[in-house]
Scaffold this active site. Structure first.
Site, PDB file in Angstrom:
ATOM      1  N   CYS A  64      46.248  74.248  31.378  1.00 28.49           N
ATOM      2  CA  CYS A  64      45.214  73.301  30.964  1.00 28.49           C
ATOM      3  C   CYS A  64      43.826  73.759  31.382  1.00 28.49           C
ATOM      4  CB  CYS A  64      45.488  71.943  31.592  1.00 28.49           C
ATOM      5  SG  CYS A  64      47.187  71.388  31.451  1.00 28.49           S
ATOM      6  N   ARG A 108      44.013  80.012  26.991  1.00 24.07           N
ATOM      7  CA  ARG A 108      45.000  79.633  27.996  1.00 24.07           C
ATOM      8  C   ARG A 108      46.168  78.862  27.392  1.00 24.07           C
ATOM      9  NH1 ARG A 108      42.078  79.261  33.343  1.00 24.07           N
ATOM     10  NH2 ARG A 108      43.553  77.689  33.990  1.00 24.07           N
ATOM     11  N   TRP A 156      48.071  71.082  28.001  1.00 21.86           N
ATOM     12  CA  TRP A 156      49.377  71.653  27.668  1.00 21.86           C
ATOM     13  C   TRP A 156      50.422  70.681  28.183  1.00 21.86           C
ATOM     14  CZ3 TRP A 156      53.705  73.642  30.330  1.00 21.86           C
ATOM     15  CH2 TRP A 156      54.547  74.469  29.582  1.00 21.86           C
ATOM     16  N   ASN A 188      44.540  68.840  35.801  1.00 23.17           N
ATOM     17  CA  ASN A 188      45.513  69.920  35.638  1.00 23.17           C
ATOM     18  C   ASN A 188      46.522  69.823  36.767  1.00 23.17           C
ATOM     19  OD1 ASN A 188      43.959  70.867  33.548  1.00 23.17           O
ATOM     20  ND2 ASN A 188      43.201  72.669  34.630  1.00 23.17           N
ATOM     21  N   GLY A 189      47.774  70.163  36.490  1.00 26.43           N
ATOM     22  CA  GLY A 189      48.786  70.158  37.538  1.00 26.43           C
ATOM     23  C   GLY A 189      49.866  69.128  37.274  1.00 26.43           C
ATOM     24  N   GLU A 194      61.323  93.312  28.960  1.00 21.61           N
ATOM     25  CA  GLU A 194      59.963  93.018  28.500  1.00 21.61           C
ATOM     26  C   GLU A 194      59.889  93.064  26.978  1.00 21.61           C
ATOM     27  OE1 GLU A 194      55.739  92.420  28.373  1.00 21.61           O
ATOM     28  OE2 GLU A 194      57.404  91.778  29.650  1.00 21.61           O
ATOM     29  N   LYS A 232      58.748  89.891  24.611  1.00 22.79           N
ATOM     30  CA  LYS A 232      57.649  89.958  23.639  1.00 22.79           C
ATOM     31  C   LYS A 232      58.107  89.479  22.271  1.00 22.79           C
ATOM     32  CE  LYS A 232      54.353  91.058  26.133  1.00 22.79           C
ATOM     33  NZ  LYS A 232      55.007  90.168  27.082  1.00 22.79           N
ATOM     34  N   GLU A 290      58.746  85.576  22.283  1.00 23.08           N
ATOM     35  CA  GLU A 290      57.637  84.651  22.521  1.00 23.08           C
ATOM     36  C   GLU A 290      56.630  84.611  21.386  1.00 23.08           C
ATOM     37  OE1 GLU A 290      55.367  85.463  26.077  1.00 23.08           O
ATOM     38  OE2 GLU A 290      55.414  87.609  25.755  1.00 23.08           O
ATOM     39  N   HIS A 344      80.987  94.184  28.810  1.00 26.64           N
ATOM     40  CA  HIS A 344      81.358  93.065  29.682  1.00 26.64           C
ATOM     41  C   HIS A 344      80.974  91.715  29.081  1.00 26.64           C
ATOM     42  CE1 HIS A 344      82.643  95.696  32.903  1.00 26.64           C
ATOM     43  NE2 HIS A 344      81.535  96.404  32.748  1.00 26.64           N
ATOM     44  N   LYS A 360      48.612  80.685  28.472  1.00 28.46           N
ATOM     45  CA  LYS A 360      48.286  81.988  29.050  1.00 28.46           C
ATOM     46  C   LYS A 360      48.357  81.966  30.566  1.00 28.46           C
ATOM     47  CE  LYS A 360      46.806  86.232  29.050  1.00 28.46           C
ATOM     48  NZ  LYS A 360      47.718  87.303  28.614  1.00 28.46           N
TER      49      LYS A 360
END
Length: 610
Positions: free
Chosen positions: A2, A27, A74, A104-105, A483, A487, A490, A506, A605
């Site tokens: 946020c 963000r 957010w 925020n939080g 990674e 990518k 997302e 396995h 972000k």
């Protein structure tokens, strides 16, 4: 996550608030809003659209004022909806808006506080924990908003950055922080609050960084700060040049693509002053710290966690120092065995990642005082909290999916491996010189990888219709497979998983069909033969292999096996090269599927809440 902007001035501050929100859009958010003090009343406009739509709505309503706050949200508590968007109001007994607040939080005791306030007659219009703070502040208000904020935060459990103002005090904004970033911008006859210095770019470069527990009182010509104990706090004013997010895209379609192609420059800048390795690269206390440690604990989240996993291979092989890598959001919630001679390393692009900061403080409380951060923001909380720091020079990264921040983190971690080895007497001079040369050649090597983009685009066109993918790697390339999968999922929203290639038999092999692409990292190293056996397991089940193979390998294209050949094998630094084509594959697949590449759904972000 946020974003907060607040201001008190002698001019209409709505344009400043809107511009601040625009600079914080990178963000991530799902709603936004502005509230001001106008003609003796509190007025607000909120939206679940983008800031540009909010700006148009404000223009149509002719909203303006000298005191105000703004927010991008957010969603945590409550769905993305106008009634859950900030700012939140708390009314007086006549129903007129009396207090406006953004936050925020996450407030962990919001349910208990909500029940208490409902019993006192307050009605709630949202599902948010933030509205609880607004009503509590209003409930405790007795003519002095600053005093009320000090009382309010004593009742809160959790993380917060708060900005608020009151109808009865038209030239005053108060704020508070605990576990979530909040800064003060100092101007002439005007002062500001923000969650990020970037929000105030072009408005002021004079910044005060608040510390945990601080409460701040902003007036037109006065700033007053008290600490967690209510004592006056003298926080220094720093001159900060924050880069704007409104950078020119140039020939690129998205910031993510631009940032992928900025990696040679970012790595070159990160290595700019590195002629040799030594503890001084990490700070004045480096020699004392490195000389005293016998193990490493890495704390990180998401992409930074994968950087940490990669560095475990480097540090243990080159420096022969044992390494543990922990997901920061899990570390402090289990019983662990502290070792005061452990070097605690945090990795964070923003330096404000809430889970990583909390994990760092937990490690410190357990007696592990030797701390280092690999970070991209010199003024961040992580840098201030740690004894040592290595600052990457990636520059501002706007795309939510990290690219250049990740590769520069890997460079910093490789330098850490070399430095630990040298400190322990395990890095011969000749090997050090060879590794420095390899590092300095990285920008050229990555340029050659970027030239593979047309071939990668052709693969992306095949991936458009897929809904699942597997990524395989072995050894230090397994975290790179992780990674690559992250990518792809997302930004393209294709379900993707990564495994060490030896784990296929396995369980994951049950998923393989001719409809599931299997992306394989195949460097020319000691594990290549083992990897080729794993690839044959995929082919025997009809799977389609997409292989990034090093030059000189004997892997050839054939039906069911698609090969893109990397320009060169790069030894220890091979993971840094091999991640780049996976970034491009995810990017072009997302473009072909028409997703919002720079702002993928549900993501932010800078993750400043747990």
């Amino acid at each position: 996550m946020c974003g907060i902007v607040g201001a008190v001035a002698k001019r209409d501050i709505v344009p400043v608030l809107i511009e601040g929100l625009k600079r914080l859009e990178y963000r991530g958010y799902d709603s936004c809003g502005v509230a001001v003090h106008l003609d003796g009343e509190l007025r607000r406009t909120r939206s679940t659209s983008r800031v540009a739509e909010l700006e148009a709505q404000i223009a149509s309503e002719t909203l303006g004022g000298y005191t105000g706050i703004a927010h991008t949200r957010w969603a945590t508590h409550g769905v993305p909806a106008t009634n859950n968007a900030h700012p939140h109001f708390s009314p007086d007994r006549n129903g007129r808006a009396h207090v406006a607040l953004v936050h925020n939080g996450i407030i962990e005791n919001h349910e208990e506080l909500r029940a208490e306030l409902q019993a006192a007659g307050y009605e709630f219009e949202s599902q948010t924990d933030t509205e609880v703070i607004a009503h509590l502040l209003n409930h405790l208000y007795d003519g002095d908003l600053f005093a009320a904020m000090q009382q309010t935060v004593k009742r809160l459990q959790g993380a917060y950055a708060i900005a608020a103002f009151c109808r009865d005090e038209p030239h005053r904004v108060v704020g508070a922080r605990h576990g979530s970033p909040l800064i003060v911008g100092v101007g002439e006859n005007e002062n500001f609050l923000a969650s990020d210095a970037m929000a105030l770019t072009g408005t002021t470069s004079n910044i005060i960084y608040l510390e945990d527990g601080d409460v701040v009182d902003l007036q037109i010509d006065r700033i007053w700060i008290v600490d967690v104990d209510g004592q006056p706090a003298d926080r220094p004013v720093r001159s900060v040049v924050a880069h704007t997010t409104a950078a020119d895209l140039g020939p690129y379609r998205h910031y993510m693509q631009k940032e992928i192609f900025e990696q040679p420059r970012a790595i070159g800048d990160t290595l700019l002053d590195v002629e040799t390795v030594g503890p001084e690269l990490f700070g004045a206390e480096g020699a004392d710290v490195f000389g005293d440690i016998d193990s490493v604990l890495i704390l990180a989240c998401g992409t930074s966690y994968y950087a940490g996993l990669t560095s475990k291979y480097w540090i243990e092989a080159i420096a022969q120092v044992p390494v543990a890598v922990e997901i920061a959001s899990e570390y402090r919630y289990r019983t662990s065995v502290p070792n005061p001679r452990t070097l605690v390393v945090t990795i964070s692009q923003s330096g404000e990642t809430a889970d990583t900061l909390a994990a760092l403080k937990h490690a410190q409380k357990q007696g592990m005082k030797q701390t280092l951060t690999i970070c991209n923001v010199a003024t961040s909380a992580m840098v201030r909290e740690c004894k040592l720091a290595f600052l990457t020079r990636a520059g501002v990264e706007i795309g939510v999916a990290s690219t250049k921040a990740f590769t520069t983190q890997l460079v910093g971690l490789f330098l850490l491996a070399m430095t630990l080895a040298k400190t322990k007497g395990r890095l011969p001079e000749e090997q050090e010189a060879d590794l420095i040369r390899s590092l300095r050649h990285l920008p050229v090597a990555i340029q050659a990888v970027l030239a593979l983009e047309p071939q990668i685009i052709s693969w992306a066109e095949e991936f458009v219709r897929k809904e699942d993918a597997l990524f395989l790697g072995r050894g230090m390339h397994y975290p790179i497979a992780l990674e690559g999968a992250l990518k792809l999922k997302e930004i393209s929203y294709i379900h993707a998983e990564a495994y060490p290639a030896g784990e296929l038999k396995h369980g994951p092999l049950a998923l393989v069909t001719d409809q599931m692409p299997v992306i394989t990292v195949a460097p020319q190293d000691a594990l290549l033969k083992k990897l080729q056996s794993n690839m044959q397991e995929v082919r025997a089940r009809g799977g389609q292999l997409y292989v990034f193979a090093d030059a000189g390998s004997n892997i050839r294209s054939e039906p069911g096996v698609h090969v893109i050949r990397m320009p060169e094998h790069y030894g220890w630094l091979s993971p840094i090269l091999h991640v780049v084509p996976m970034q491009l594959l995810a990017y072009h697949t997302a473009c072909a599927r028409g997703t919002d590449v720079d702002k993928p759904r549900n993501l932010a972000k800078s993750v400043t809440v747990e």
